[in-house]
Design a protein around this motif. Sequence first.
Motif, short mmCIF file in Angstrom:
data_model
loop_
_atom_site.label_atom_id
_atom_site.label_comp_id
_atom_site.label_asym_id
_atom_site.label_seq_id
_atom_site.Cartn_x
_atom_site.Cartn_y
_atom_site.Cartn_z
N PHE A 273 0.84 -1.20 0.00
CA PHE A 273 0.00 0.00 0.00
C PHE A 273 0.88 1.25 0.00
N LYS A 274 1.87 1.26 0.86
CA LYS A 274 2.76 2.42 0.97
C LYS A 274 3.55 2.62 -0.31
N ALA A 275 4.06 1.53 -0.89
CA ALA A 275 4.85 1.63 -2.12
C ALA A 275 4.01 2.18 -3.27
N LEU A 276 2.77 1.74 -3.39
CA LEU A 276 1.91 2.21 -4.47
C LEU A 276 1.49 3.66 -4.25
N LYS A 277 1.29 4.05 -3.01
CA LYS A 277 0.98 5.45 -2.72
C LYS A 277 2.15 6.35 -3.14
N GLU A 278 3.37 5.91 -2.83
CA GLU A 278 4.55 6.68 -3.23
C GLU A 278 4.68 6.71 -4.75
N GLN A 279 4.40 5.60 -5.37
CA GLN A 279 4.50 5.53 -6.82
C GLN A 279 3.46 6.41 -7.50
N GLN A 280 2.32 6.58 -6.87
CA GLN A 280 1.26 7.42 -7.42
C GLN A 280 1.72 8.87 -7.56
N GLU A 281 2.60 9.30 -6.66
CA GLU A 281 3.14 10.65 -6.74
C GLU A 281 4.02 10.83 -7.97
N VAL A 282 4.56 9.73 -8.47
CA VAL A 282 5.50 9.79 -9.60
C VAL A 282 4.81 9.56 -10.93
N THR A 283 3.93 8.54 -11.00
CA THR A 283 3.34 8.16 -12.29
C THR A 283 1.81 8.23 -12.29
N GLY A 284 1.23 8.80 -11.24
CA GLY A 284 -0.22 8.82 -11.12
C GLY A 284 -0.95 9.55 -12.21
N ASP A 285 -0.27 10.42 -12.95
CA ASP A 285 -0.93 11.17 -14.03
C ASP A 285 -1.03 10.36 -15.32
N GLY A 286 -0.34 9.23 -15.38
CA GLY A 286 -0.36 8.40 -16.58
C GLY A 286 -1.24 7.18 -16.42
N ASP A 287 -1.13 6.27 -17.36
CA ASP A 287 -1.92 5.04 -17.31
C ASP A 287 -1.25 3.94 -16.51
N PHE A 288 0.07 3.80 -16.69
CA PHE A 288 0.78 2.68 -16.11
C PHE A 288 1.39 3.03 -14.75
#
Length: 382
Positions: A273-288
Amino acid sequence: MGRVYARKDTEKIVIDFTYKGQRCREQTALPDTKANRKKVEKLLERIEAEITLGVFDYARYFPNSPRAEKFNKLDMGQGDTPLFEAFANTWFDEMLIQWRKSHQSKIRMTLDKYLFPRFGEEEVGRITKASILEFRASLAKVTTRTQTPLSASRINHIMYALRMILDEAANRYNFSSPYQGIKSLKIPRSSVEPFSLDEVQLILNNVRPDFRNYYTVRFFTGMRTGEIDGLQWDAVDFERRQIAIKRSLVMGEIEQTKNDSSYRIIDMNDLTFKALKEQQEVTGDGDFVFCTRSGTPLSHNNVTKRVWYPLLRYLRLPKRTPYQTRHTAATLWLASGENPEWIARQMGHTTTEMLFRVYSRYVPNLTRQDGSAFERLLAQNF
């Protein structure tokens, strides 16, 4: 539609066209010049026009070709069944609607590279069990680009395509399939070398920061390579703390999961959960979820060669494929005492049978549940 080209070894012009569902390539005696190409292209136009009108005579154009006699027999009604290549091409076209693109590509390659060179010009109804077994034996002598022999699994896939074609032909033309009684080769058990929890921590503490979230999710969800590389944000539900596995990246293209068990819901643990939340800050504007700087899916070959293997060398850990992260998730879940049925669902297995057959032998090394609990029970009561 046919084409004209020159062979590299002879520099002679070749005519490439399709007749009666079979690909035909006939080499001319003409050297590759602009004038000769133009002449042969006109010849090809005439051939294709006659094929369309149904008046093409193969022997008239190519009297010395071994195909001429075969086509003549078919034209005279002497062939009981079509040539293997012609029937296989028809079968392939009919089956396309059922297959994913990646499977279409594999079958096409199997036909062109292995089956047509051996059986292409034989009548499908005259192929014998002996010739099938001889062909399979010959595959064991074939080497790959890395000079390694074809694996039993690869040979079985090639033979499976042959079996499907022969079985279908037997059904349509009312003859007994020569494949009856031929069993698949035994496949050696796949290598399972999961990482220990200490090794997982060592990897995540030292991996490149831009790939830490990627490998955290891999280690603690058991996702396959194609599944995590094809993961899109619409499949991540933070409210329910779940990941829907409904797509996979196969040969550079996004495809739906191949079967019902592969389509599944993975529950997120806190680290995921934490890793995906952090990743959302990086790639959340895209599809992948995990992607290149341009937003395109990762190339697993590049990631493996440039990130994964160099990291293992740096940490002096034995070389293991990235797929071992999936095996690691399974063994850690088992070692922690999770319900095996829940683990099977997370992994995409239909039953727990494979779970215990593949992974159970690693659990005692992690939990010390190696019979000592039973020894304590006996000591307390006897």
